[in-house]
Motif scaffolding. Structure first.
Motif, PDB file in Angstrom:
ATOM      1  N   PRO A 254      28.888   4.400  -6.311  1.00  0.00           N
ATOM      2  CA  PRO A 254      27.970   3.298  -6.027  1.00  0.00           C
ATOM      3  C   PRO A 254      27.358   3.443  -4.646  1.00  0.00           C
ATOM      4  O   PRO A 254      27.973   3.972  -3.737  1.00  0.00           O
ATOM      5  N   LEU A 255      26.126   2.933  -4.511  1.00  0.00           N
ATOM      6  CA  LEU A 255      25.416   3.062  -3.247  1.00  0.00           C
ATOM      7  C   LEU A 255      25.677   1.901  -2.301  1.00  0.00           C
ATOM      8  O   LEU A 255      25.107   1.854  -1.224  1.00  0.00           O
ATOM      9  N   GLY A 256      26.526   0.943  -2.680  1.00  0.00           N
ATOM     10  CA  GLY A 256      26.784  -0.191  -1.813  1.00  0.00           C
ATOM     11  C   GLY A 256      27.321   0.216  -0.464  1.00  0.00           C
ATOM     12  O   GLY A 256      27.029  -0.404   0.545  1.00  0.00           O
ATOM     13  N   ARG A 257      28.120   1.277  -0.423  1.00  0.00           N
ATOM     14  CA  ARG A 257      28.716   1.666   0.847  1.00  0.00           C
ATOM     15  C   ARG A 257      27.684   2.200   1.834  1.00  0.00           C
ATOM     16  O   ARG A 257      27.913   2.236   3.028  1.00  0.00           O
ATOM     17  N   PHE A 258      26.533   2.651   1.337  1.00  0.00           N
ATOM     18  CA  PHE A 258      25.516   3.198   2.241  1.00  0.00           C
ATOM     19  C   PHE A 258      24.849   2.093   3.048  1.00  0.00           C
ATOM     20  O   PHE A 258      24.368   2.332   4.145  1.00  0.00           O
ATOM     21  N   VAL A 259      24.768   0.914   2.483  1.00  0.00           N
ATOM     22  CA  VAL A 259      24.015  -0.158   3.122  1.00  0.00           C
ATOM     23  C   VAL A 259      24.921  -1.223   3.721  1.00  0.00           C
ATOM     24  O   VAL A 259      24.457  -2.251   4.166  1.00  0.00           O
ATOM     25  N   GLY A 260      26.204  -0.992   3.751  1.00  0.00           N
ATOM     26  CA  GLY A 260      27.117  -1.937   4.376  1.00  0.00           C
ATOM     27  C   GLY A 260      27.980  -2.649   3.366  1.00  0.00           C
ATOM     28  O   GLY A 260      27.548  -2.967   2.257  1.00  0.00           O
ATOM     29  N   ARG A 261      29.208  -2.916   3.743  1.00  0.00           N
ATOM     30  CA  ARG A 261      30.142  -3.548   2.822  1.00  0.00           C
ATOM     31  C   ARG A 261      29.741  -4.969   2.444  1.00  0.00           C
ATOM     32  O   ARG A 261      30.112  -5.461   1.383  1.00  0.00           O
ATOM     33  N   LEU A 262      29.018  -5.650   3.332  1.00  0.00           N
ATOM     34  CA  LEU A 262      28.658  -7.032   3.065  1.00  0.00           C
ATOM     35  C   LEU A 262      27.388  -7.158   2.237  1.00  0.00           C
ATOM     36  O   LEU A 262      27.029  -8.248   1.834  1.00  0.00           O
ATOM     37  N   ALA A 263      26.690  -6.047   2.007  1.00  0.00           N
ATOM     38  CA  ALA A 263      25.452  -6.115   1.239  1.00  0.00           C
ATOM     39  C   ALA A 263      25.775  -6.233  -0.250  1.00  0.00           C
ATOM     40  O   ALA A 263      26.549  -5.452  -0.790  1.00  0.00           O
ATOM     41  N   PRO A 264      25.192  -7.215  -0.950  1.00  0.00           N
ATOM     42  CA  PRO A 264      25.477  -7.426  -2.376  1.00  0.00           C
ATOM     43  C   PRO A 264      24.722  -6.441  -3.258  1.00  0.00           C
ATOM     44  O   PRO A 264      23.745  -6.780  -3.925  1.00  0.00           O
ATOM     45  N   VAL A 265      25.159  -5.185  -3.257  1.00  0.00           N
ATOM     46  CA  VAL A 265      24.500  -4.130  -4.029  1.00  0.00           C
ATOM     47  C   VAL A 265      25.190  -3.981  -5.381  1.00  0.00           C
ATOM     48  O   VAL A 265      26.412  -3.970  -5.465  1.00  0.00           O
ATOM     49  N   HIS A 266      24.384  -3.857  -6.431  1.00  0.00           N
ATOM     50  CA  HIS A 266      24.953  -3.649  -7.766  1.00  0.00           C
ATOM     51  C   HIS A 266      23.930  -2.920  -8.634  1.00  0.00           C
ATOM     52  O   HIS A 266      22.736  -2.887  -8.313  1.00  0.00           O
ATOM     53  N   PRO A 267      24.373  -2.300  -9.733  1.00  0.00           N
ATOM     54  CA  PRO A 267      23.429  -1.596 -10.605  1.00  0.00           C
ATOM     55  C   PRO A 267      22.391  -2.555 -11.182  1.00  0.00           C
ATOM     56  O   PRO A 267      22.681  -3.721 -11.466  1.00  0.00           O
TER      57      PRO A 267
ATOM     58  N   GLY B  77      21.054 -10.758   0.172  1.00  0.00           N
ATOM     59  CA  GLY B  77      20.138  -9.657  -0.090  1.00  0.00           C
ATOM     60  C   GLY B  77      18.742  -9.944   0.420  1.00  0.00           C
ATOM     61  O   GLY B  77      18.085  -9.075   1.002  1.00  0.00           O
ATOM     62  N   TYR B  78      18.273 -11.192   0.222  1.00  0.00           N
ATOM     63  CA  TYR B  78      16.948 -11.579   0.715  1.00  0.00           C
ATOM     64  C   TYR B  78      16.896 -11.467   2.234  1.00  0.00           C
ATOM     65  O   TYR B  78      15.934 -10.918   2.801  1.00  0.00           O
ATOM     66  N   LEU B  79      17.939 -11.986   2.898  1.00  0.00           N
ATOM     67  CA  LEU B  79      17.961 -11.945   4.356  1.00  0.00           C
ATOM     68  C   LEU B  79      18.001 -10.514   4.861  1.00  0.00           C
ATOM     69  O   LEU B  79      17.338 -10.166   5.846  1.00  0.00           O
ATOM     70  N   ARG B  80      18.772  -9.662   4.177  1.00  0.00           N
ATOM     71  CA  ARG B  80      18.873  -8.272   4.608  1.00  0.00           C
ATOM     72  C   ARG B  80      17.525  -7.563   4.498  1.00  0.00           C
ATOM     73  O   ARG B  80      17.125  -6.810   5.389  1.00  0.00           O
ATOM     74  N   VAL B  81      16.825  -7.796   3.404  1.00  0.00           N
ATOM     75  CA  VAL B  81      15.515  -7.181   3.225  1.00  0.00           C
ATOM     76  C   VAL B  81      14.532  -7.717   4.263  1.00  0.00           C
ATOM     77  O   VAL B  81      13.737  -6.958   4.835  1.00  0.00           O
ATOM     78  N   LEU B  82      14.589  -9.015   4.536  1.00  0.00           N
ATOM     79  CA  LEU B  82      13.665  -9.614   5.493  1.00  0.00           C
ATOM     80  C   LEU B  82      13.845  -9.019   6.888  1.00  0.00           C
ATOM     81  O   LEU B  82      12.865  -8.616   7.531  1.00  0.00           O
ATOM     82  N   VAL B  83      15.091  -8.938   7.365  1.00  0.00           N
ATOM     83  CA  VAL B  83      15.301  -8.369   8.704  1.00  0.00           C
ATOM     84  C   VAL B  83      14.987  -6.878   8.699  1.00  0.00           C
ATOM     85  O   VAL B  83      14.526  -6.323   9.709  1.00  0.00           O
ATOM     86  N   GLY B  84      15.189  -6.215   7.546  1.00  0.00           N
ATOM     87  CA  GLY B  84      14.802  -4.807   7.445  1.00  0.00           C
ATOM     88  C   GLY B  84      13.305  -4.626   7.534  1.00  0.00           C
ATOM     89  O   GLY B  84      12.807  -3.666   8.148  1.00  0.00           O
ATOM     90  N   MET B  85      12.554  -5.552   6.956  1.00  0.00           N
ATOM     91  CA  MET B  85      11.098  -5.491   7.037  1.00  0.00           C
ATOM     92  C   MET B  85      10.623  -5.722   8.464  1.00  0.00           C
ATOM     93  O   MET B  85       9.701  -5.047   8.948  1.00  0.00           O
ATOM     94  N   VAL B  86      11.253  -6.682   9.151  1.00  0.00           N
ATOM     95  CA  VAL B  86      10.883  -6.923  10.552  1.00  0.00           C
ATOM     96  C   VAL B  86      11.190  -5.692  11.391  1.00  0.00           C
ATOM     97  O   VAL B  86      10.400  -5.290  12.250  1.00  0.00           O
ATOM     98  N   ARG B  87      12.334  -5.066  11.122  1.00  0.00           N
ATOM     99  CA  ARG B  87      12.689  -3.829  11.840  1.00  0.00           C
ATOM    100  C   ARG B  87      11.665  -2.732  11.559  1.00  0.00           C
ATOM    101  O   ARG B  87      11.257  -1.991  12.469  1.00  0.00           O
ATOM    102  N   ALA B  88      11.232  -2.618  10.309  1.00  0.00           N
ATOM    103  CA  ALA B  88      10.230  -1.605   9.964  1.00  0.00           C
ATOM    104  C   ALA B  88       8.889  -1.891  10.633  1.00  0.00           C
ATOM    105  O   ALA B  88       8.134  -0.966  10.946  1.00  0.00           O
ATOM    106  N   ASN B  89       8.591  -3.168  10.863  1.00  0.00           N
ATOM    107  CA  ASN B  89       7.357  -3.528  11.558  1.00  0.00           C
ATOM    108  C   ASN B  89       7.381  -3.157  13.033  1.00  0.00           C
ATOM    109  O   ASN B  89       6.329  -3.114  13.678  1.00  0.00           O
ATOM    110  N   ARG B  90       8.599  -2.932  13.581  1.00  0.00           N
ATOM    111  CA  ARG B  90       8.771  -2.567  14.994  1.00  0.00           C
ATOM    112  C   ARG B  90       8.030  -3.542  15.909  1.00  0.00           C
ATOM    113  O   ARG B  90       7.003  -3.209  16.512  1.00  0.00           O
ATOM    114  N   PRO B  91       8.562  -4.785  16.014  1.00  0.00           N
ATOM    115  CA  PRO B  91       7.839  -5.818  16.774  1.00  0.00           C
ATOM    116  C   PRO B  91       7.632  -5.493  18.244  1.00  0.00           C
ATOM    117  O   PRO B  91       6.745  -6.079  18.874  1.00  0.00           O
ATOM    118  N   TRP B  92       8.441  -4.571  18.797  1.00  0.00           N
ATOM    119  CA  TRP B  92       8.232  -4.217  20.209  1.00  0.00           C
ATOM    120  C   TRP B  92       6.872  -3.561  20.440  1.00  0.00           C
ATOM    121  O   TRP B  92       6.366  -3.553  21.558  1.00  0.00           O
TER     122      TRP B  92
END
Length: 377
Positions: free
Chosen positions: A150-163, A183-198
């Motif tokens: 399973p890929l859950g371990r790649f994205v963190g133990r607390l991430a609710p990953v499932h098939p 999952g929604y919160l994780r994606v949202l902060v990931g999107m902000v990180r991808a936007n590179r607000p700095w």
């Protein structure tokens, strides 16, 4: 999966422009050696990075996987891992990764990896995907090989990953998704990180110039001194929130960053909400950083320019250290409003990069230019 001659597995990192391409290039420096170490003796990997707007014009998973497959068939690639910073959806869930063991393909959505240690998490996810695809036997319609980790371990133990659900006619044979509020919160902060607000801070140069000019004038204004003295802490907080909100709203409206989807489907509405939430957070972080910078500049200017006797004669109170901070705080709010109203940022690319919808338009333009170039040749 095809195997290259000479016993070398050719791995292509097909990355969307901007942040995914930068991540892929950094990853590629050590990926070959790491894959060889993890796969055992006798295996060699040749990694190459290809930057293309492969998501331009669509976020439909079957369509994207077919695009990746068509691209792979045109090259001598054994394994293809496609990286995108778009939040992709599957049956109401956020896609983590699509895998096709038959064709040696993977599609990874970077925002699902979160904001912290993104480069490390992306590298681990790519390594596991490549090793799974390169080591798996060719399969037919029976589905993915058994025992796939399973890929859950790649994205963190607390991430609710499932098939996730995969349609019978799709290129992918295995899919992992995120679900629920976490999952929604994780994606949202990931999107902000991808936007590179700095990157917004230098992009706000015009607004900062207007704000600094406003602040410099306000700091030497005796009326502003009296107002700052009279304002309580709650009112100063309200002034801060109001000025920052005005600046955020002005930038979003002026640069046309708000995403409106013509599609009325559930996934389109979810995507629009994510786009707009990430844009507000990204612009908000940039504005707050600028506000803090204005406070510091105003404080230094006040320390240099204010005279205690003049200040006391105008406000009827002695000038002390608290007054410097209070004045700098209030002036930062006034200057922020001045910066918002006095700026013209509609042509500033750093601001437009804060919106996924704008990057999508740019990628469509790049794809159209590539297609026109191929036609001409």
């Amino acid at each position: 999966m095809r195997m290259s001659p000479q016993g070398v597995t050719v791995v292509a990192l097909l990355a969307d422009p901007d942040a995914p391409t930068e991540i892929a290039h950094r990853m590629a420096r050590t990926l070959s050696a790491r894959l060889a170490d993890k796969s055992g003796p006798g295996r060699r990997f040749d990694v190459e990075v290809v930057s293309e707007p492969f998501t331009a014009g669509t976020e439909d998973l079957p369509t994207l996987m077919r695009r990746i497959l068509d691209r792979a068939e045109a090259e001598n690639w054994d394994v293809v891992v496609a990286l995108t910073d778009l939040p992709l959806h599957s049956h109401g869930h956020k896609l983590v990764v699509d895998l096709s063991h038959e064709h040696g393909l993977a599609l990874l959505s970077l925002p699902t990896l979160g904001a912290l240690r993104l480069q490390t998490r992306a590298r681990r996810a790519v390594e596991e995907a490549v090793l799974g695809l390169a080591g798996a036997p060719a399969i037919g319609a029976g589905g993915p090989p058994q025992g796939q980790p399973p890929l859950g371990r790649f994205v963190g133990r607390l991430a609710p990953v499932h098939p996730g659900t995969v349609g019978e006619e799709e290129t992918a044979d295995l899919r992992y998704v995120l679900s629920g509020p976490r999952g929604y919160l994780r994606v949202l902060v990931g999107m902000v990180r991808a936007n590179r607000p700095w990157r917004l801070v230098p992009g706000l140069s015009k607004a900062l110039a207007a704000a600094l000019a406003t602040g410099a004038v306000a700091t030497v204004n005796s009326t502003v001194w009296s107002l700052a003295e009279a304002l309580s802490a709650p009112r100063l907080v309200i002034a801060t929130v109001g000025s920052v909100a005005l600046m955020i709203g002005w930038l979003i409206v002026d640069a046309q960053l708000w995403h409106r989807s013509e599609d009325v489907s559930r996934e389109a509405r979810q995507r629009a909400r994510l786009y707009n939430a990430s844009t507000v957070l990204t612009v908000g972080i940039g504005v707050i950083v600028c506000y803090a910078g204005l406070m510091i500049v105003n404080l230094v200017w006040a320390l240099f320019i204010l005279n205690d006797k003049v200040f006391a004669s105008m406000t009827r109170t002695p000038l002390d250290s608290t007054d410097y901070w209070t004045l700098s705080w209030f002036v930062a709010s006034v200057a922020t409003v001045g910066g918002a109203l006095g700026s013209g940022l509609e042509s500033d690319e750093a601001i437009r990069a804060a919106a996924y919808s704008k990057r999508e338009q740019e990628r469509r333009h790049m794809l159209q230019e590539d297609e026109d170039g191929h036609v001409e040749t």
